[in-house]
Design a protein around this motif. Structure first.
Motif, PDB file in Angstrom:
ATOM      1  N   TYR A  63      43.399  14.811  81.377  1.00 23.60           N
ATOM      2  CA  TYR A  63      42.604  13.750  81.982  1.00 23.60           C
ATOM      3  C   TYR A  63      41.477  14.342  82.815  1.00 23.60           C
ATOM      4  CZ  TYR A  63      46.845  11.165  80.826  1.00 23.60           C
ATOM      5  OH  TYR A  63      47.909  10.623  80.161  1.00 23.60           O
ATOM      6  N   ASP A  65      39.109  14.475  86.114  1.00 24.59           N
ATOM      7  CA  ASP A  65      39.467  14.320  87.522  1.00 24.59           C
ATOM      8  C   ASP A  65      39.213  12.894  88.020  1.00 24.59           C
ATOM      9  OD1 ASP A  65      38.384  17.671  88.524  1.00 24.59           O
ATOM     10  OD2 ASP A  65      40.279  16.952  87.678  1.00 24.59           O
ATOM     11  N   LYS A  68      42.369  10.856  86.756  1.00 25.26           N
ATOM     12  CA  LYS A  68      43.704  11.432  86.870  1.00 25.26           C
ATOM     13  C   LYS A  68      44.525  10.653  87.918  1.00 25.26           C
ATOM     14  CE  LYS A  68      43.598  15.773  86.422  1.00 25.26           C
ATOM     15  NZ  LYS A  68      43.361  17.213  86.676  1.00 25.26           N
TER      16      LYS A  68
END
Length: 126
Positions: A63, A65, A68
């Motif tokens: 993912y 950032d 996430k």
């Protein structure tokens, strides 16, 4: 023929949730990477998350950032579908979400993905 088809977009308020689907139409035994991208108006396309399927090692996810902890990938092999579960949506998540597929490992370069869906609009606003 590989022809991803996305669905599930819509309009939600901040903090809301949506689940996007990508029906891939690929050989389930192939090593593939399915990557979600998004593009907001006037912005460059950015990657969101990817699901890698390897016939030997199984599945792997990654993912960006920015998503996430809020977005999660899931898959249903029987339906050859990859899902992007989006929770705690923010206004900056607004954009057109597209899934792209390539055979082999995942690449960070969008140009390495030959198969793209038509995209689905996600709008997050109050």
């Amino acid at each position: 023929q590989v022809r991803p088809v996305e669905s599930g977009g819509g309009s939600v308020q901040p903090g809301g949730s949506l689940t996007l689907s990508c029906v891939r139409s690929v050989d389930i035994d192939s090593t593939t990477c399915t990557r979600w991208f998004r593009q907001a108006p006037g912005m460059e396309r950015e990657w969101v998350a990817h699901l890698r399927r390897d016939g030997r090692t199984g599945y792997g996810t990654r993912y960006s950032d920015s998503v996430k902890g809020r977005f999660t990938l899931a898959h249903d092999d029987a339906k050859d579908t990859v899902y992007l579960l989006m929770n705690n949506l923010k206004t900056e998540d607004t954009g057109i979400y597209s899934c792209a597929v390539r055979f082999g490992g995942c690449s960070t370069d969008a140009q390495d993905y030959p198969y793209w869906g038509q995209g689905t609009q996600v709008t997050v606003s109050s």
